[in-house]
Design a protein around this motif. Structure first.
Motif, PDB file in Angstrom:
ATOM      1  N   ILE A 177       0.851  -1.187   0.000  1.00  0.00           N
ATOM      2  CA  ILE A 177       0.000   0.000   0.000  1.00  0.00           C
ATOM      3  C   ILE A 177       0.890   1.242   0.000  1.00  0.00           C
ATOM      4  O   ILE A 177       1.775   1.385   0.843  1.00  0.00           O
ATOM      5  N   PHE A 178       0.631   2.130  -0.947  1.00  0.00           N
ATOM      6  CA  PHE A 178       1.294   3.424  -1.025  1.00  0.00           C
ATOM      7  C   PHE A 178       0.249   4.462  -0.627  1.00  0.00           C
ATOM      8  O   PHE A 178      -0.664   4.763  -1.395  1.00  0.00           O
ATOM      9  N   SER A 179       0.344   4.985   0.596  1.00  0.00           N
ATOM     10  CA  SER A 179      -0.643   5.968   1.046  1.00  0.00           C
ATOM     11  C   SER A 179      -0.049   7.369   0.991  1.00  0.00           C
ATOM     12  O   SER A 179       1.169   7.546   1.052  1.00  0.00           O
ATOM     13  N   ARG A 180      -0.934   8.352   0.876  1.00  0.00           N
ATOM     14  CA  ARG A 180      -0.547   9.759   0.733  1.00  0.00           C
ATOM     15  C   ARG A 180       0.510   9.922  -0.351  1.00  0.00           C
ATOM     16  O   ARG A 180       1.547  10.549  -0.151  1.00  0.00           O
ATOM     17  N   ALA A 181       0.236   9.351  -1.518  1.00  0.00           N
ATOM     18  CA  ALA A 181       1.200   9.349  -2.623  1.00  0.00           C
ATOM     19  C   ALA A 181       0.815  10.387  -3.672  1.00  0.00           C
ATOM     20  O   ALA A 181      -0.357  10.733  -3.823  1.00  0.00           O
ATOM     21  N   THR A 182       1.836  10.862  -4.373  1.00  0.00           N
ATOM     22  CA  THR A 182       1.623  11.725  -5.531  1.00  0.00           C
ATOM     23  C   THR A 182       2.459  11.171  -6.674  1.00  0.00           C
ATOM     24  O   THR A 182       3.552  10.654  -6.464  1.00  0.00           O
ATOM     25  N   VAL A 183       1.928  11.262  -7.866  1.00  0.00           N
ATOM     26  CA  VAL A 183       2.656  10.816  -9.051  1.00  0.00           C
ATOM     27  C   VAL A 183       3.702  11.880  -9.380  1.00  0.00           C
ATOM     28  O   VAL A 183       3.408  13.076  -9.353  1.00  0.00           O
ATOM     29  N   LYS A 184       4.917  11.460  -9.658  1.00  0.00           N
ATOM     30  CA  LYS A 184       6.003  12.404  -9.929  1.00  0.00           C
ATOM     31  C   LYS A 184       5.682  13.319 -11.097  1.00  0.00           C
ATOM     32  O   LYS A 184       6.029  14.494 -11.091  1.00  0.00           O
ATOM     33  N   SER A 185       4.999  12.799 -12.119  1.00  0.00           N
ATOM     34  CA  SER A 185       4.687  13.607 -13.303  1.00  0.00           C
ATOM     35  C   SER A 185       3.412  14.432 -13.136  1.00  0.00           C
ATOM     36  O   SER A 185       3.137  15.293 -13.953  1.00  0.00           O
ATOM     37  N   ALA A 186       2.606  14.173 -12.085  1.00  0.00           N
ATOM     38  CA  ALA A 186       1.366  14.917 -11.841  1.00  0.00           C
ATOM     39  C   ALA A 186       1.171  15.089 -10.334  1.00  0.00           C
ATOM     40  O   ALA A 186       0.324  14.436  -9.735  1.00  0.00           O
ATOM     41  N   PRO A 187       1.953  15.971  -9.697  1.00  0.00           N
ATOM     42  CA  PRO A 187       1.928  16.058  -8.233  1.00  0.00           C
ATOM     43  C   PRO A 187       0.722  16.766  -7.630  1.00  0.00           C
ATOM     44  O   PRO A 187       0.630  16.869  -6.414  1.00  0.00           O
ATOM     45  N   GLN A 188      -0.230  17.221  -8.430  1.00  0.00           N
ATOM     46  CA  GLN A 188      -1.364  17.953  -7.891  1.00  0.00           C
ATOM     47  C   GLN A 188      -2.419  17.056  -7.244  1.00  0.00           C
ATOM     48  O   GLN A 188      -3.276  17.536  -6.535  1.00  0.00           O
ATOM     49  N   ARG A 189      -2.355  15.764  -7.436  1.00  0.00           N
ATOM     50  CA  ARG A 189      -3.342  14.837  -6.866  1.00  0.00           C
ATOM     51  C   ARG A 189      -2.726  13.997  -5.758  1.00  0.00           C
ATOM     52  O   ARG A 189      -1.596  13.561  -5.854  1.00  0.00           O
ATOM     53  N   MET A 190      -3.529  13.747  -4.723  1.00  0.00           N
ATOM     54  CA  MET A 190      -3.147  12.848  -3.635  1.00  0.00           C
ATOM     55  C   MET A 190      -3.874  11.525  -3.898  1.00  0.00           C
ATOM     56  O   MET A 190      -5.093  11.502  -4.045  1.00  0.00           O
TER      57      MET A 190
END
Length: 180
Positions: A115-128
């Motif tokens: 489980i990856f919680s409180r993650a952001t995509v490196k290419s789209a950091p605006q979403r949690m």
């Protein structure tokens, strides 16, 4: 004797081709260079080589909230706040694929689930987002949930915000018949 016949035929064909090219060259302008004789068939340009390392998964076309789904996985369900994908890939490889593409606040690894919680995509950091990689029988399941909070409405008092959520300022339910 057969070899001599083949060689003579090949030399004759080459001489005929040279004469034809020379004749074509004479027809053009005197100052223009004669065209080059045809060479052996050049190999066609090859497509670019895949840059994935051995054991590494390639990115697919589909995305889940900015995270590219691995090419060997299929999206089975798509909702406004979640995407479910499955594929016949070991869960460890899928988790490593995700690990290289996200920045996670917390990573929990177990024998059957990562489980990856409180993650952001490196290419789209605006979403949690929250990502779960689950191992099932012969397939892996990838669950990506959007946990981005909507921005607060401006200009509302504290009481109005509580009321819009169906509560009084002290946290009691305004209308118990409308509970979800």
């Amino acid at each position: 004797m057969r070899r001599a016949g083949r060689g003579a035929a090949a030399r004759g064909a080459a001489a005929l081709a040279a004469c034809a090219w020379a004749a074509l060259g004479c027809r053009g302008d005197a100052g223009a260079p004669a065209p080059a004789p045809p060479t052996s068939a050049a190999p066609a340009p090859r497509p670019p080589v895949d840059q994935a390392l051995p054991g590494e998964l390639a990115e697919g076309i589909e995305q889940a909230f900015g995270l590219p789904i691995p090419r060997r996985m299929k999206v089975r369900a798509r909702f406004p706040d979640a995407v479910f994908a499955v594929g016949e890939i070991p869960a460890e490889r899928v988790a490593n694929y995700v690990r290289t593409r996200v920045l996670a606040g917390n990573v929990e690894t177990g024998p059957a689930k990562t489980i990856f919680s409180r993650a952001t995509v490196k290419s789209a950091p605006q979403r949690m987002i929250r990502i779960e990689v689950v191992s099932r029988a012969h397939v892996s399941e990838l669950v990506v949930r959007d946990e981005t909070r909507p921005p607060p409405e401006r200009g509302l008092s504290v009481e109005e915000r509580w009321r819009r959520n169906g509560l009084t300022p002290d946290g009691k339910v305004l209308d118990p018949t409308r509970l979800e």
